[in-house]
Each structure stands twice: as C-alpha cells, then as structure tokens.
Design an enzyme around this catalytic site. Sequence first.
Site, PDB file in Angstrom:
ATOM      1  N   ASP A  42     -11.829  62.928 -26.382  1.00 47.45           N
ATOM      2  CA  ASP A  42     -11.473  63.462 -25.016  1.00 47.45           C
ATOM      3  C   ASP A  42     -10.840  64.897 -25.114  1.00 47.45           C
ATOM      4  O   ASP A  42     -11.033  65.794 -24.286  1.00 47.45           O
ATOM      5  CB  ASP A  42     -10.347  62.658 -24.392  1.00 47.45           C
ATOM      6  N   HIS A  47     -16.409  59.554 -27.491  1.00 45.93           N
ATOM      7  CA  HIS A  47     -16.813  58.435 -28.442  1.00 45.93           C
ATOM      8  C   HIS A  47     -16.640  57.261 -27.374  1.00 45.93           C
ATOM      9  O   HIS A  47     -15.785  57.417 -26.340  1.00 45.93           O
ATOM     10  CB  HIS A  47     -16.017  58.221 -29.506  1.00 45.93           C
TER      11      HIS A  47
END
Length: 442
Positions: A341, A59
């Site tokens: 992540d 994102h």
Amino acid sequence: MSSKSRKRIMPDPVTEPPVTDPVYEALLYCNIPSVAERSMEGHAPHHFKLVSVHVFIRHGDRYPLYVIPKTKRPEIDCTLVANRKPYHPKLEAFISHMSKGSGASFESPLNSLPLYPNHPLCEMGELTQTGVVQHLQNGQLLRDIYLKKHKLLPNDWSADQLYLETTGKSRTLQSGLALLYGFLPDFDWKKIYFRHQPSALFCSGSCYCPVRNQYLEKEQRRQYLLRLKNSQLEKTYGEMAKIVDVPTKQLRAANPIDSMLCHFCHNVSFPCTRNGCVDMEHFKVIKTHQIEDERERREKKLYFGYSLLGAHPILNQTIGRMQRATEGRKEELFALYSAHDVTLSPVLSALGLSEARFPRFAARLIFELWQDREKPSEHSVRILYNGVDVTFHTSFCQDHHKRSPKPMCPLENLVRFVKRDMFVALGGSGTNYYDACHREGF
C-alpha cells in the site's frame, strides 16, 4: 458478523463520492475481485495496437503485522486447500507448479523465501489463501485481455519480454507469482527472474532524498495532531486498553486496526478477555478516524509533496521502458511490480488521483502503452485503477479528452509530467530529481 454482509461490492475507485460509512469502507478493503468484475483494461479503438503493459499491485490479503496485546491471535489457516473457500479453479495446479520452482533463479535474498504460504496457523504478515486467489484472479483477467485478445506476448515469449520486481517480503513475492501464474499458466521456470527491490518506494538507486523525508516528517506530525484532537478516538483506545489490561500507549503502538481488519475480513469474532470484548463500536471509531485522516491528508498537501518525490523514480523508470518500446524494442513488454500500500498510495497521489480509494489488498494500477496504426509515430497511454479507466482524472491529462475523441492520453503528456511538471508542482526552482530532493530552505 454474518457472511450475508460479505456480498461483493465494486464501486468506482475514483468517481464515486468519498466513503463516510466505516463498515462499508472496511468491506471495500476486504473485497475479493472477481474474474467477472467490470474491467476496462484493454479497451481502445480497433486501429490501436497494444505495445506494452506496466502493472503495479499491492500484495493480496495477509495475516496481521501486529497483535493486539494479551489476546489470542486470530486462527487463520495459511495452507492452501484447493476445495476450500475462497476457491479458484487453478489453485491446485498453482500449488503443484510452485512446488517445482525450488531451482528457480531469483535475485538474493528472494531465493530464500517460500513460493507459496504453507502454515496451519498463519505467521505474521503471511499471505492467506484469499490473497493467493485474489492474484490468481487478477492474473487470469489480465491474461484474457492482454494475451488472448491483444496478443501482447507471442506464444514463445522469452525471459527478456518480462520485467518482474518485488520487495523482500514473502507476501509480495507470492502475490507476484500467483498473478504471473494466472497470466501465464504453467510458465517455464527458466524464463522467470524476479529482481529484489529493497525499498517499498521502488526507488532503486535514487532513494536518498532529504526533502522527501522532510515532507514525510511533517505529514506524520499532521497525523499526530489530528489524533490528539479526536477525544472519541482517545476514549476508545482507553476502553480497549482496559479490556486487554495494558497502558493506552502500548495498545496504540500495537496498531490494533491491523488485527481488527483481519478479524473483520475473515469473519472472526473480535477478541475478548475477562474484562470484556473489543467490539464493532471500537472498530467503527478507529475506522472513522482513518477516513477523516485521509480527507485532511488530501487538503493539507504534505503527503502530495512526499508522493511527488517518492513516486518519481518508479514513474521515471516506467516512462523509460515505454519510450524504448516506442522505438520498436521488444524487451520488457510486460512489467510487474509486486508491492505494498505504501508503494501504490504515493503513485496514485503523485498522478493527481487524490480521490482514489486507499489501495485494498490485491489492488492493481496499470499503465497501458498504445500505438496508433494509422499514425505509427503516435503513442498514447491509458491508466487504470482496479479495472476503472482513470486516465482523465490524472493531473497531466485532465483536460485532454475535451480536445480529443481518443479514449487515451498522448505519451508525451506523461513524459512531460515526469520529466518536468512533477518538479513544478513542488513549487521550487529545481527541474530535476536531485535538485528537488536537495532544495535548501524547505
């Protein structure tokens, strides 16, 4: 921090020497990719045809997930304003298009999430305007290459030619929509369907894996012991705890680096109290420790074991989609996973890209599938990370370019890696995911 320090930095994410300067590393993390940045996507000899593309993104820029105790939250506006920096020419049209998507059909619970950020003071973890712009740019870049140049999708593309999946966080859904809008401007909402993925590993029905969890526990223990050895880090946490007047343990639990990175990336001063100010030296010490932690993580290999098992389900799904495309199937030619992540890191590690930088906001990892028109039964893959071709840095294709002039890797190398070599790398006797996940005596 002056805005002069914010010049755009585009290092090679794999082949440059490891970063040791904490401020430079943080600038890389904040980086806003530009449409003009170096991009190797879509590069192939003229007799190769692009068959399918599989995109994994982190994102975009977000508001912190944690607050430094007893300090004022950084004041960042999460409404989208078309003429405010960072600017994108399609931002206004994106807002307008998102406002028409309320009747769109998304898998529950995604249908209850807002389609774009819209709070005058960002909520925790909310996507910022920077995050939207990052993925509008990513989408536009991929559109120029895959649609305009390579005609991956026909003009009258259908819903089943896209595969869209996201976790249940507004920041991942909104990032996916921003990239999709840059890729397919003014798309028909009736053709869009985002699937919900409950796990950040995108492991679908294959999430139960006890050995993977054991690797993770050992990796977390390694992190803890490294922290204990770092007296400068402990001193820094102690100083910061005194400034905000809380116990050191409470400050550490509040993960201050997450909030400090937001201050740093958005040029907002670090917080102050009557006891003093959190400052750049505190930031540098914690960031330096993070760099040291990543170096030791590569050496100790516990995270690598976790990654092989954590990334296997999503890689297995990807090669299944590629194999169907080689048979001439026209579904799911463009797949998009809007993730975190903690999704991209295990995939990068499992692929053998151990030197790849930690996934910055709006990082993109792309798998391209190509067909040789001169030998139509032969298919190859290219792997790109933030626009850089890392195919020959992967463990399954490191030496192939020494034997072949083609700038890509045989698909069968990737298939063999996912079906067999990932388990061989774990060192056990298991030759399938279930056996590797339930190995005794680990």
